[in-house]
Design an enzyme around this catalytic site. Structure first.
Site, mmCIF file in Angstrom:
data_model
loop_
_atom_site.group_PDB
_atom_site.id
_atom_site.type_symbol
_atom_site.label_atom_id
_atom_site.label_comp_id
_atom_site.label_asym_id
_atom_site.label_seq_id
_atom_site.Cartn_x
_atom_site.Cartn_y
_atom_site.Cartn_z
ATOM 1 C CG LEU C 228 -1.810 0.463 1.365
ATOM 2 C CD1 LEU C 228 -3.184 0.645 0.279
ATOM 3 C CD2 LEU C 228 -2.691 0.809 2.551
ATOM 4 C CG ASP C 229 -0.142 4.710 0.990
ATOM 5 O OD1 ASP C 229 -1.067 4.181 0.013
ATOM 6 O OD2 ASP C 229 -0.671 4.608 1.898
ATOM 7 C CB ALA C 230 5.189 1.131 -1.031
#
Lengths: 285, 285, 285, 285
Positions: C228-230
């Site tokens: 997530l979000d990476a």
């Protein structure tokens, strides 16, 4: 770091240019490390190319390469082309008056090896900057504008500069120099103007900006031409101001813009990233 | 959210103004929630003040407060002052031509309750925007410029607008309107100009910018005065461009600047954050 | 405007690549109009190339050109290469929840032909956006997350999307989608995150930013990966805030950043300007 | 320029504060030239005020004014308040290691009278900066971290600094200082961190940024607290980077950000524009 060569080309656009240039270089062992191009029009425009390549593995001398390139590629495409080498740093001189923030920024970056040039001298029309300049190990010559007027001062500066100048920087030199003085340096004179040109040409642009009540101030680095403040723009930037800022505030904030914008323009020129075309520039960065 | 009042003051600077104003409000139960001030000079300048306060706990009616303030404070300091109320939203109309990006941005923000006004109508000189405007539930009137010329069109628009207009927005209205048409609205007409004024006044600024080879383009929101493109600037912004950008690219990038800059200026006006002073503005934000 | 082809290449860097590629294209009548390259290292790095060329004068069909290029050039340099054509617009779908500012910006640009794609559908987990989306003539499907949970919703979305998706845009879709759902789309899912990643990962980044007291807020458009979000960042931008801004203000200001940053990232993806390399991107613009 | 006083106040918000403060000052002949305020909430929040006023026409001495203000106004509103005077410049010291760009920027601005303080000394853990610092007429003390470790070095620095320090600047001082060393200086230690905090805390942030592939790099000036890189942020800024920039490029670009951001934060601190509140700052500028 190995030496690199920078090839800059301007020519009428037509198919096959990149292929011809890169194949020529490849066959002579010149390893391309950067390539950028631009065409003013999808068809029938003017084509610009900047190439950077390593020279160590070349199978010919620089002069032989240049001669061959001109014959084999340059003439075929009617190119205006130029080769420069990173290990032949440009001989650079700076002109300054009393405001020394741009000068100091350049000297500072020069000391940190961020300006790839040979700084030969600083010329000023006042004595004040001498001490600071000499501290950096750079010669300072004071050429005041006396009874003989600007003509005499220009003659003296021409003499001091000598025949071998690759770049002349007007770092807030507050005198208007003549077309005759500039002539030998062609598009190799960079000036910093303390406004977002073409707004506020002429004297005291921060006062003009204050009176106009603009919400942004700017600075412009440009090549100097005969027409004042109208030469090809290399770089510009702006900063936000409000009703709270006095003319003095604008000058202080502007001086930060000026030193940054001038330093960028000078660096790009020294790295052969700028091509002048008519009254505009192509900056490959 | 409780209603707030905004008090804007312009007067000669002298000691005691803030004390007098805030003490007057405090004694009438008006709770200050925002206060900003500016003086053009440390001594002897012009003083500007913007105050926002809650009205619920006031011990007098709005009209009584206004009358008392004028008598007790306004006259004493020779103030030019004005009170506005957040629950009396400004009656606002928009003029537009074919380029509808600024119009759409305003309608969009209006729908999201980000523009604190009452949008009474959109006036255009073409039929194209009608559908989009009416979708937002806002009346659209088309006033083409026909054989009767601009004078006739202006007369028709004046009639449609009626007497009760607090703000008129020229959202890329491409016709020059006359001083007579503007007269009733005084400093309540905001225009968006597609350049970083005062650079590139007049027609086709993106083409001018492209020809000049500037490295930044801009947009300017300003109050409209009799002199074209020269009224008090409310807001400006710039965006970076390069040699790669065609005139069409500049127009596309510029249209983003235009809608942002206009929306900011309109919002600040609607929040009573702008004070016009001579040909400049004080923007308290 | 004639159709153009975009060639993107990733391969081990070594001499002769540009020469081989451009000579191949030249000999087949493919006129190069844009070329950009990058190498991660002066020697021994990874080489990236993006080329755009006109197809009208090509002497072979697209499939023949591709076959020949693979054989003659691609294999020789161990290239990972891909050809796309401007007249084969990418089939694109958008996922959205209740915050529709990013969705509206994309629809708006799509209508103005600024997003070169075929927008096949918008999928949401609420009914609210339907009317606005359908006004633009784009199909809207509501897939609420019900008792069957996210797995059921994902299955339904996969069915609606069908096998033929070139780009999936998460325009503030507020549900975490599973790796299984994403798997078929590989690096063709773009998400907008409402912070300057890697700062403030996770939920409610504007609240986190407000609590931390940062002086700038940001937005990040990135490809979605299992973590997530990476995923690889395509574009970011920041805006200045002060102590005066509440969490609600940050959200309003941030929504402008989000729509601009996402629109830029999507446009560059659709123009084949982005190459993913490990967990980073090369963006040729 | 006449001396000014700056009054900074933090207190629970309630009606009548501005009226009480400004009336007190007016009755003592203190002419307000700047006033800014902020409340964390419309009702029941914390209230912050910064006032600047001329002292020449005051009818009492500074100490008498302070005593009276505390009694009459401060106690009544439970204020945390502080008065500073422009003609009592803050005694300031700088700590530095080998990277001297921030140090040089501060010295330069100090020489131009842009930093309103008394620069008492520069402390470093290397000999390199000595010559440059002494040229500016500022004492340099080298306190290497030797066999006695950081504790010994800190003891020596505490001794050199003496009891009378108003501001300590960590201008890229690369050692972690202990809470014991910092204790006497409370919120009067400013550090420059070479990232956009809270992203990339810890060592080598430019390498972290390069590995993450961010499209913007940043710098953060903050007050130092016991927790590393987590104190109240005073100022931040970002600059755009691309895949072309190496870690070395990021460091060079970042060093420009660092010196600008640190200089701004220091200037605002010296002008008493910063109020610390919990782990955040209110910056009145």
């Amino acid at each position: 770091m190995a030496a690199t060569a920078r090839l800059r080309i301007t020519c009428p656009d037509r198919p096959g240019i990149v292929s011809a240039v890169t194949t020529f270089l490849y066959t002579h062992g010149a390893n391309i490390i950067d390539l950028d191009q631009h065409s003013t029009d999808p068809e029938g425009g003017t084509f610009f190319l900047r190439l950077e390549f390593y020279t160590p593995y070349m199978d010919v001398s620089r002069s032989a390469l240049e001669a061959a390139f001109g014959e084999v590629v340059g003439n075929r495409f009617a190119m205006d082309w130029r080769l420069s080498y990173s290990d032949e740093p440009k001989r650079t001189a700076i002109l300054v008056s009393r405001h020394d923030h741009c000068l100091m920024e350049l000297l500072w970056r020069y000391t940190r090896q961020e300006l790839p040039c040979e700084l030969t001298m600083v010329l000023g029309n006042h004595e004040e900057p001498r001490e600071a300049v000499e501290r950096f190990g750079v010669p300072y010559h004071c050429v005041p504008v006396g009874d003989g007027g600007m003509a005499e001062a220009e003659a003296r500066m021409t003499e001091l500069l000598g025949p071998d100048v690759d770049l002349l920087i007007l770092a807030r030199y507050m005198r208007v120099v003549s077309a005759e003085f500039l002539a030998p340096y062609d598009t190799r004179v960079i000036n910093i103007h303390h406004s977002f040109l073409p707004a506020f040409v002429g004297a005291d642009p921060y006062r003009q900006a204050h009176e106009k009540g603009v919400k942004l101030i700017g600075a412009t680095a440009h090549y100097v031409t005969a027409e004042l403040d109208a030469g090809p723009i290399i770089e510009q930037d702006t900063a936000r101001v409000t009703h709270r800022h006095s003319v003095a505030d604008l000058k202080a904030m502007g001086s930060e813009l000026e030193r940054t914008v001038l330093a960028r323009a000078v660096t790009w020129h020294l790295q052969d990233r700028v091509i002048v075309f008519g009254n505009k520039t192509v900056v490959f960065r």
